[in-house]
Write an enzyme that holds these catalytic residues in place. Sequence first.
Site, PDB file in Angstrom:
ATOM      1  N   LYS A  28       0.840  -1.201   0.000  1.00  6.76           N
ATOM      2  CA  LYS A  28       0.000   0.000   0.000  1.00  6.76           C
ATOM      3  C   LYS A  28       0.877   1.254   0.000  1.00  6.76           C
ATOM      4  O   LYS A  28       0.642   2.192  -0.774  1.00  6.76           O
ATOM      5  CB  LYS A  28      -0.904  -0.016   1.228  1.00  6.76           C
ATOM      6  CG  LYS A  28      -2.014   1.002   1.154  1.00  6.76           C
ATOM      7  CD  LYS A  28      -2.848   1.022   2.416  1.00  6.76           C
ATOM      8  CE  LYS A  28      -3.505  -0.292   2.726  1.00  6.76           C
ATOM      9  NZ  LYS A  28      -4.956  -0.307   2.567  1.00  6.76           N
ATOM     10  N   ARG A  98      -3.537   2.817   8.617  1.00  4.95           N
ATOM     11  CA  ARG A  98      -3.792   1.498   7.992  1.00  4.95           C
ATOM     12  C   ARG A  98      -2.538   0.657   7.913  1.00  4.95           C
ATOM     13  O   ARG A  98      -1.450   1.188   7.730  1.00  4.95           O
ATOM     14  CB  ARG A  98      -4.255   1.669   6.539  1.00  4.95           C
ATOM     15  CG  ARG A  98      -5.552   2.362   6.355  1.00  4.95           C
ATOM     16  CD  ARG A  98      -5.742   2.608   4.870  1.00  4.95           C
ATOM     17  NE  ARG A  98      -6.713   3.632   4.622  1.00  4.95           N
ATOM     18  CZ  ARG A  98      -7.941   3.398   4.168  1.00  4.95           C
ATOM     19  NH1 ARG A  98      -8.319   2.189   3.893  1.00  4.95           N
ATOM     20  NH2 ARG A  98      -8.771   4.392   3.973  1.00  4.95           N
ATOM     21  N   GLY A 107      -8.129  -8.000   4.572  1.00  2.52           N
ATOM     22  CA  GLY A 107      -8.963  -8.154   5.757  1.00  2.52           C
ATOM     23  C   GLY A 107      -8.249  -8.774   6.942  1.00  2.52           C
ATOM     24  O   GLY A 107      -8.859  -9.045   7.972  1.00  2.52           O
ATOM     25  N   MET A 109      -5.453  -7.538   8.599  1.00  2.00           N
ATOM     26  CA  MET A 109      -4.910  -6.616   9.604  1.00  2.00           C
ATOM     27  C   MET A 109      -5.846  -5.419   9.759  1.00  2.00           C
ATOM     28  O   MET A 109      -6.931  -5.399   9.196  1.00  2.00           O
ATOM     29  CB  MET A 109      -3.497  -6.228   9.225  1.00  2.00           C
ATOM     30  CG  MET A 109      -2.571  -7.425   9.385  1.00  2.00           C
ATOM     31  SD  MET A 109      -0.890  -7.018   9.060  1.00  2.00           S
ATOM     32  CE  MET A 109      -0.957  -6.563   7.365  1.00  2.00           C
ATOM     33  N   ARG A 342      -2.943  -1.514  -6.446  1.00  2.96           N
ATOM     34  CA  ARG A 342      -2.148  -2.738  -6.250  1.00  2.96           C
ATOM     35  C   ARG A 342      -2.519  -3.735  -7.349  1.00  2.96           C
ATOM     36  O   ARG A 342      -3.585  -3.618  -7.970  1.00  2.96           O
ATOM     37  CB  ARG A 342      -2.412  -3.357  -4.874  1.00  2.96           C
ATOM     38  CG  ARG A 342      -3.846  -3.736  -4.666  1.00  2.96           C
ATOM     39  CD  ARG A 342      -4.065  -4.320  -3.289  1.00  2.96           C
ATOM     40  NE  ARG A 342      -5.493  -4.470  -3.047  1.00  2.96           N
ATOM     41  CZ  ARG A 342      -6.025  -4.713  -1.875  1.00  2.96           C
ATOM     42  NH1 ARG A 342      -5.274  -4.825  -0.819  1.00  2.96           N
ATOM     43  NH2 ARG A 342      -7.317  -4.855  -1.734  1.00  2.96           N
ATOM     44  N   HIS A 458      -4.380 -43.215  -1.253  1.00  2.00           N
ATOM     45  CA  HIS A 458      -4.799 -43.971  -2.434  1.00  2.00           C
ATOM     46  C   HIS A 458      -5.901 -43.227  -3.184  1.00  2.00           C
ATOM     47  O   HIS A 458      -5.838 -43.049  -4.401  1.00  2.00           O
ATOM     48  CB  HIS A 458      -5.280 -45.364  -1.990  1.00  2.00           C
ATOM     49  CG  HIS A 458      -5.796 -46.199  -3.124  1.00  2.00           C
ATOM     50  ND1 HIS A 458      -7.123 -46.216  -3.475  1.00  2.00           N
ATOM     51  CD2 HIS A 458      -5.151 -46.991  -4.018  1.00  2.00           C
ATOM     52  CE1 HIS A 458      -7.280 -47.011  -4.526  1.00  2.00           C
ATOM     53  NE2 HIS A 458      -6.090 -47.498  -4.866  1.00  2.00           N
ATOM     54  N   SER A 774      14.083 -43.361 -14.279  1.00  2.00           N
ATOM     55  CA  SER A 774      12.891 -42.561 -13.979  1.00  2.00           C
ATOM     56  C   SER A 774      12.784 -42.480 -12.460  1.00  2.00           C
ATOM     57  O   SER A 774      12.762 -43.512 -11.780  1.00  2.00           O
ATOM     58  CB  SER A 774      11.646 -43.221 -14.564  1.00  2.00           C
ATOM     59  OG  SER A 774      10.515 -42.476 -14.192  1.00  2.00           O
ATOM     60  N   CYS A 842       8.501 -39.861 -12.551  1.00  2.00           N
ATOM     61  CA  CYS A 842       7.113 -40.294 -12.720  1.00  2.00           C
ATOM     62  C   CYS A 842       6.375 -40.351 -11.384  1.00  2.00           C
ATOM     63  O   CYS A 842       5.228 -40.750 -11.325  1.00  2.00           O
ATOM     64  CB  CYS A 842       7.054 -41.646 -13.411  1.00  2.00           C
ATOM     65  SG  CYS A 842       7.819 -42.958 -12.460  1.00  2.00           S
ATOM     66  N   TYR A 862      12.529 -35.041 -18.840  1.00  2.00           N
ATOM     67  CA  TYR A 862      11.071 -34.854 -18.853  1.00  2.00           C
ATOM     68  C   TYR A 862      10.480 -35.019 -17.457  1.00  2.00           C
ATOM     69  O   TYR A 862      11.134 -35.572 -16.558  1.00  2.00           O
ATOM     70  CB  TYR A 862      10.410 -35.854 -19.814  1.00  2.00           C
ATOM     71  CG  TYR A 862      10.493 -37.298 -19.363  1.00  2.00           C
ATOM     72  CD1 TYR A 862       9.535 -37.848 -18.497  1.00  2.00           C
ATOM     73  CD2 TYR A 862      11.539 -38.118 -19.775  1.00  2.00           C
ATOM     74  CE1 TYR A 862       9.621 -39.147 -18.061  1.00  2.00           C
ATOM     75  CE2 TYR A 862      11.628 -39.432 -19.345  1.00  2.00           C
ATOM     76  CZ  TYR A 862      10.661 -39.945 -18.484  1.00  2.00           C
ATOM     77  OH  TYR A 862      10.747 -41.232 -18.047  1.00  2.00           O
TER      78      TYR A 862
HETATM   79  C1  PEP Z   1       7.018 -43.775  -7.155  1.00  2.00           C
HETATM   80  O1  PEP Z   1       7.423 -44.484  -6.227  1.00  2.00           O
HETATM   81  O2  PEP Z   1       7.233 -42.553  -7.247  1.00  2.00           O
HETATM   82  C2  PEP Z   1       6.238 -44.400  -8.239  1.00  2.00           C
HETATM   83  C3  PEP Z   1       5.901 -43.713  -9.307  1.00  2.00           C
HETATM   84  O3  PEP Z   1       5.816 -45.665  -8.018  1.00  2.00           O
HETATM   85  P1  PEP Z   1       4.531 -46.023  -7.121  1.00  2.00           P
HETATM   86  O4  PEP Z   1       3.893 -44.756  -6.711  1.00  2.00           O
HETATM   87  O5  PEP Z   1       3.671 -46.837  -8.021  1.00  2.00           O
HETATM   88  O6  PEP Z   1       5.169 -46.808  -6.044  1.00  2.00           O
END
Ligand code: PEP
Length: 889
Positions: A28, A98, A107, A109, A342, A458, A774, A842, A862
Amino acid sequence: MVMTATKTKWVYLFREGSGDQKDLLGGKGAGVAEMTRAGMPVPPGFTITTEACRQYYADGRKFPQGLWEQAQEALKDVEKATGKGFGDANNPLLVSVRSGAKFSMPGMMDTVLNLGLNPETLGGLERLTGDERFALDAYRRFVQMFGKIVKGIEGDIFEEALRGAKKLAGAKTDPELTPADLRQIVEVFQAIYRDHTGEAFPTDPMAQLRAAIEAVFSSWNTDRAIAYRRAERIADDLGTGVNVQTMVFGNMGEGSGTGVAFTRNPITGANELYGDYLVNAQGEDVVAGIRDTEPIASLKKRLPAVYKEFEQYARKLESHYKDVQDLEFTIERGKLYMLQTRNAKRSGEAAVKVAVAMHKEGLITREQAVARVEPRQLEQLLHPRVDPNVKEKPIGKGVPASPGAATGQAVFDADTAEEWGKLGRAVILVRVETNPADVHGMIAAKGILTSTGGTASHAALVARGMGRPCIVGANQIDVDLRAREFSSNGTTIKQGDEITVDGTTGNVFSGKVTTIEPKPSAEFNTLLSWADKIRRLEVWANGDYPRDAEKARANGAQGIGLCRTEHMFMEEERLPIVQAMILAETTEEREKHLAKLLPLQRSDFNGILKAMKGLPVVIRLIDPPLHEFLPNREELVRETTELRITKKKAKRLAEAEKLLARVEQLSEANPMLGLRGVRLSILYPEITRMQVRAIIEAACDLKKKGIDARPEIMIPLVGHINELRSVKAELEPVAKQVQKEKGVQVHYKFGTMIEVPRAALTAGEIAKDAEFFSFGTNDLTQTTFGYSRDDAEGKFIGRYLEQKILPRNPFETIDSGGVARLMGIAVKEGRAARPGLEVGICGEHGGDPESIKICHDLGLDYVSCSPYRVPVARLAAAQAVVAEGSTSR
Ligand code: PEP
Ligand code: MG
């Protein structure tokens, strides 16, 4: 100039500061300084620095030396600029006090208005304005705010007294109160003040100012401010600035008013002035929503010259800041004053539209446009969501685990979800938690709600992978699976009742609430095409089925980074064969059952390789422990006991007993660290031999049809080079043999996951036999910390985060100190042993923008994430490049 004997400058007049001093002056303070510099009509004032606030705390809540003297001196300057005197009964200067931190904390302070009023200056204000009622109303508001903010008196106590006074006076609204009524209310308010503080309401304006500054400093550390900072990841040690500014009044008749306006529409992104205006009112009335506001356009009709002037400033500020501005203004008897500017908070849709438009208008570069949009905001655009204007109150709240909104009938088990789903009904699967046996129900459901679990439970993982809205850990919800109902905050939902889950916010609603469908705009595609030109990292997707692959490709994925083959084993018609295979007592018998699985797996791989033709598909060989494919132990014990007692169904009893014996044999103290991954392939090589045969057969069949299939076979959980060597020795001959049988050669690779610390630390050795790496950062995080994810998220991570033992949940964002370090070693030593080694990720982190930045910095090739997150990852990968300033266009 404000200068005192002390060295540190704690106080800046508005004309002394500038817009780039947000760190020192707060957002501000920097904004008003910049507007003052640009010659805009800003009521004069000064800013006390954030540094002063930090020093205040460092000194044990005492004003730093020299601060008060500098503030008094600055006040003199303001008196001179306005021609008014602070405490001058004839021509009183009133100020607002202020807060204003570096990052806006709406909101959170406190603010005190009309400071400087006392019985003498009140008389002056009455005379000057010729409006006794107005002056008394200002005094009444001041006593109320000062009491509440500075002395912490409950706001409701004043409101209650005000309601009582209105009733007594027969007035429905505030404006109906007469000066006599107001005079009495002031007295009542001052009595409340006396009762609560044991002292008279202060009449010395200097004492009022000092106390108000101190109160703003203190408001930095209220519970709600701390909670807000935690949620928004704002550091606790920044401190707030304090802005002391000449009051201007929007409540001085029809020619006065106050408003808030955005230089562009913050909801749609349209290039139009957008905002609210309230005639004859003070700023707090707009915020409090007591009276209906008018659209800003109505100002054009009422005060055309003022509107034109405001429009000019709005345009000038936007092009100066090169971003949408959120402006506050007040009009006092026909004169416009600018109070704040702002950067505006905006919806995902507006963020994308504005970024693209501003580049096209020549205001910002492509890189700036790409950096402007929060990757998470893109997610809002990819899923249906609850209309933010709905009035319904949620009946419960949980952890938002997979974004989007869905409405459907509550069901409490996976079979019913599937059954009802087949009948075309929309269902929401409600469970305490989910496990692999619920997957068919999750597929059939439009949304998932669990009362336990965290963002990597899960339910959360599977739902995100499928793009299903999901809320987990909704612990106010009491699920009774037996009765098929849940209750939450007094509402009971029975099976079949309609509910709506919003996985973006974590809100659960009873019944149907309005949702908005996603429709990626032309700007969305444009922005992503710019991101693609900038980014270095490729973006792949995790997917198990051809439909995932299609979604991934449509969203711009450049490969499949993880196909979890065991998910295919879970499907209904296959499970009995898989179970028979596990129960087999000899290798020969097992191979018989595996032969039945072979054509099924081959057709799975055929589908996914075909959908991804020309692009790599990383297929992971079986990973989970075998008992996951067998029925639950407790259920089997119950069934066998019942069957023994009833002495019926002897055949089923024999089957169940056999199953139970095998389940007990396979049971492990800690399955997460037990017989799974590559270890399973070593004990039962026939399983993975079948999988490799299926993969290579599918690839050969496609090749014969002219389709370029590129499988990459991935071996999970390797920790020692000899594990990999042993398995490869089993599997490579199979791949060669199949090609010989089919009479074609295909592109394929053998590689491994890096998901235990030992693999990372010995990556140089492992890379000699692995053609790609990976990172399985889900397991790598578990094994590096020694936490089991579900136990950690269910039991202690929450507390760790609260107490700042961990800065972040390492299952959401890669732990930079430990896990990322192991990854760095693996990349470096892996590539040293095998130049050009392909390295990706992954684990769940592959879709998290901050983790994507870490992957970029580590030089991965990747990231692979859920097909639905691919656009988010494309943007985040580009932002990683922009952040390092090495854009390549
Ligand atoms: C991991 O462990 O990051 C993975 C991709 O395998 P999972 O989650 O299937 O154990
Ligand atoms: Mg793993």
